[in-house]
Design an enzyme around this catalytic site. Structure first.
Site, PDB file in Angstrom:
ATOM      1  N   TYR A  23      37.244  41.254  24.406  1.00  0.00           N
ATOM      2  CA  TYR A  23      38.659  41.663  25.670  1.00  0.00           C
ATOM      3  C   TYR A  23      39.381  41.323  26.511  1.00  0.00           C
ATOM      4  O   TYR A  23      38.059  41.230  27.333  1.00  0.00           O
ATOM      5  CB  TYR A  23      38.551  42.961  25.198  1.00  0.00           C
ATOM      6  CG  TYR A  23      39.521  44.227  25.873  1.00  0.00           C
ATOM      7  CD1 TYR A  23      40.456  44.754  26.991  1.00  0.00           C
ATOM      8  CD2 TYR A  23      41.292  43.472  25.405  1.00  0.00           C
ATOM      9  CE1 TYR A  23      41.276  45.058  27.406  1.00  0.00           C
ATOM     10  CE2 TYR A  23      42.267  44.021  25.773  1.00  0.00           C
ATOM     11  CZ  TYR A  23      42.189  44.805  26.958  1.00  0.00           C
ATOM     12  OH  TYR A  23      43.475  45.696  27.489  1.00  0.00           O
TER      13      TYR A  23
ATOM     14  N   ASP B 235      35.285  35.248  31.589  1.00  0.00           N
ATOM     15  CA  ASP B 235      35.591  37.037  31.792  1.00  0.00           C
ATOM     16  C   ASP B 235      34.700  37.707  32.387  1.00  0.00           C
ATOM     17  O   ASP B 235      33.880  38.584  31.855  1.00  0.00           O
ATOM     18  CB  ASP B 235      36.373  37.510  30.900  1.00  0.00           C
ATOM     19  CG  ASP B 235      37.069  38.676  31.410  1.00  0.00           C
ATOM     20  OD1 ASP B 235      37.954  39.164  30.533  1.00  0.00           O
ATOM     21  OD2 ASP B 235      36.889  39.387  32.118  1.00  0.00           O
TER      22      ASP B 235
ATOM     23  N   LYS C 205      37.520  45.375  38.055  1.00  0.00           N
ATOM     24  CA  LYS C 205      36.415  46.867  38.435  1.00  0.00           C
ATOM     25  C   LYS C 205      35.757  47.213  39.307  1.00  0.00           C
ATOM     26  O   LYS C 205      36.408  47.348  40.074  1.00  0.00           O
ATOM     27  CB  LYS C 205      35.494  46.813  37.027  1.00  0.00           C
ATOM     28  CG  LYS C 205      36.477  46.454  35.264  1.00  0.00           C
ATOM     29  CD  LYS C 205      36.165  46.941  34.676  1.00  0.00           C
ATOM     30  CE  LYS C 205      36.133  46.556  33.218  1.00  0.00           C
ATOM     31  NZ  LYS C 205      37.813  47.937  32.824  1.00  0.00           N
TER      32      LYS C 205
END
Ligand code: KE4
Length: 427
Positions: free
Chosen positions: A144, A239, A267
């Site tokens: 994702y 990613d 994050k």
């Protein structure tokens, strides 16, 4: 039955917010039951609106690597707030954060700050397409990269057909250039490049896939991703929104020893505030506006409060011994969970790196999405609620990873394992 305050809040929330949440995974739809409305958090703990305390293994889905309310972070944010919330103009702190990120990520010569992982991944794809002049991208089932239209896609039938959208509102034309392959499938990857290599702008991958709970690329697969991108002139985009500064000081690329062309971060670099980034070699990054033809922008990009939070966080994780201590705690947790499962004869496999872990109610670690989804969902849901009822809050979905923070103490890990021993009983 008296309705708990969480039930009352959930009912109120669903009247005004779709599904009662601002991000779908929070709604507990995979595991059932009522989401907990969090009132406050400190260290490794969160308290819900009913005052119930939980040992937190979500950590805001990764950002809270120091735990909640770290004094140095709070102080930095409070100081920044007093100076101003947002200017829409450059600040020295953005330079400091960019320099700090580049010092930790040798594959990056320049970085652009944005406000979410979705925005960072979406921008990195646009940059890859702009820099190569190509349209097609490769992603992997189970990974994702945020909810940009071109990435809401599932595998077409075979390699000849490109993606089919997984979301209403995304026209097929938008995903027709996205090829979805099976994670860790070297033969399929090589065939895809043989067929389409000259048209591929980039391959984007989670080198440790936290959106399949915790699945590593095999060294051979990671190596072939790098080699084939180089051979065909495609960009390798790793990613690291979840793994960056979470699995180690150099992220998953450091653990696996691969050098991407572009890295996506998020994050941890925001420490809990809205901040993400993407970066790479100067020659690629200088294709971005205002220097180059690839447009990208953001009102709150590099926000002064978010950058203060991120900088304070990066300063703490740069301390000697930080990752060794964090990894040891995570390993103790995972080994204890494995022992608890074994004591009850429950099929269990787990993996961890740095402050990130994943486990599966499967006898062996899965290597791709199809294997992950063979997990016994009902059994996982019973385990989730057994832990939650005992004050341990893990991810409310079997395909999500778990996170340990520097604030989790030995007593917290021990309490978690005691709860797990009880929760596995009769699972
Ligand atoms: P955001 O747009 O949610 O900040 O980041 C998107 C993203 C990009 N890349 C990776 C590897 C990610 O894990 C994410 C977001 N992760 C999810 C958890 N699986 C965030 C939780 C949520 O969606 O609420």
């Amino acid at each position: 039955m008296t309705t708990d305050i969480n039930d009352q809040l959930f009912e109120r929330a669903r009247a005004v917010i779709p599904g009662g949440v601002n991000s779908p995974v929070r709604a507990f739809r995979a595991v059932g039951g009522t989401p907990r409305f969090i009132a406050r958090a400190e260290g490794p703990y969160m308290w819900d609106a009913a005052g119930t305390r939980y040992i937190d293994y979500i950590g805001s889905w990764g950002p809270m690597i120091l735990g909640h309310g770290h004094p140095a972070v709070i102080e930095a944010v409070q100081r920044a707030v007093a100076e101003g919330l947002s200017f829409g103009a450059p600040t020295e702190r953005e330079i400091e954060l960019a320099e700090a990120i580049l010092a930790l990520m040798p594959s990056m010569e320049m970085v652009r700050l944005v406000s979410s992982g979705t925005e960072a991944a979406m921008s990195a794809l646009r940059l890859a397409r702009g820099a190569t002049g190509r349209k097609r991208i490769i992603k992997f089932e189970g990974c994702y990269h945020g909810h940009a239209d071109a990435l809401l896609v599932k595998a077409g039938s075979g390699l000849a057909t490109f993606g089919q959208t997984t979301s209403a509102g995304v026209p097929e034309e938008v995903v027709q250039h996205t090829l979805v392959l099976e994670y860790n499938n070297v033969a399929q990857l090589e065939e895809a490049f043989a067929l389409h290599g000259r048209d591929i702008a980039c391959l984007i991958i989670e080198a440790i896939a936290g959106n399949m709970n915790f699945v590593r690329t095999t060294p051979a697969f990671a190596r072939r991703c790098r080699e084939l991108c180089t051979q065909y002139g495609a960009l390798l985009v790793v990613d690291e929104v979840m793994t960056g500064f979470r699995v180690g000081p150099r992220g998953a690329q450091g653990v696996l020893g691969i050098t991407p062309d572009l890295t996506v971060l998020g994050k941890v670099i925001g420490g809990g505030m809205p901040l993400a980034a993407f970066g790479g070699p100067r020659a690629i990054m200088e294709q971005l506006a205002p220097l180059g033809p690839v447009y990208q922008a953001g009102t709150l990009s590099g926000n002064p409060v978010a950058t203060a939070c991120g900088l304070a966080t990066l300063r703490e994780i740069a301390r000697p011994g930080f990752y060794e201590s964090l990894a040891a705690k995570t390993r103790t947790l995972v080994d204890g969970l494995a022992a608890a499962a074994a004591a009850e004869g429950v099929p269990f496999s787990a993996d961890c790196e740095g402050g990130m872990f994943g486990f599966f109610l499967l006898p062996a670690l899965p290597v791709n999405y199809g294997q992950v989804m063979q997990s016994d969902g009902a059994r996982f849901n019973r385990l989730f609620h057994g832990l939650l009822a005992r004050g341990v809050y893990i991810a409310p979905a079997l395909y999500e990873a778990g996170f340990v923070s520097a604030a989790h103490g030995d007593a917290d890990i021990a309490a978690t394992l005691e709860a797990a021993r009880e929760a596995f009983r009769g699972l």
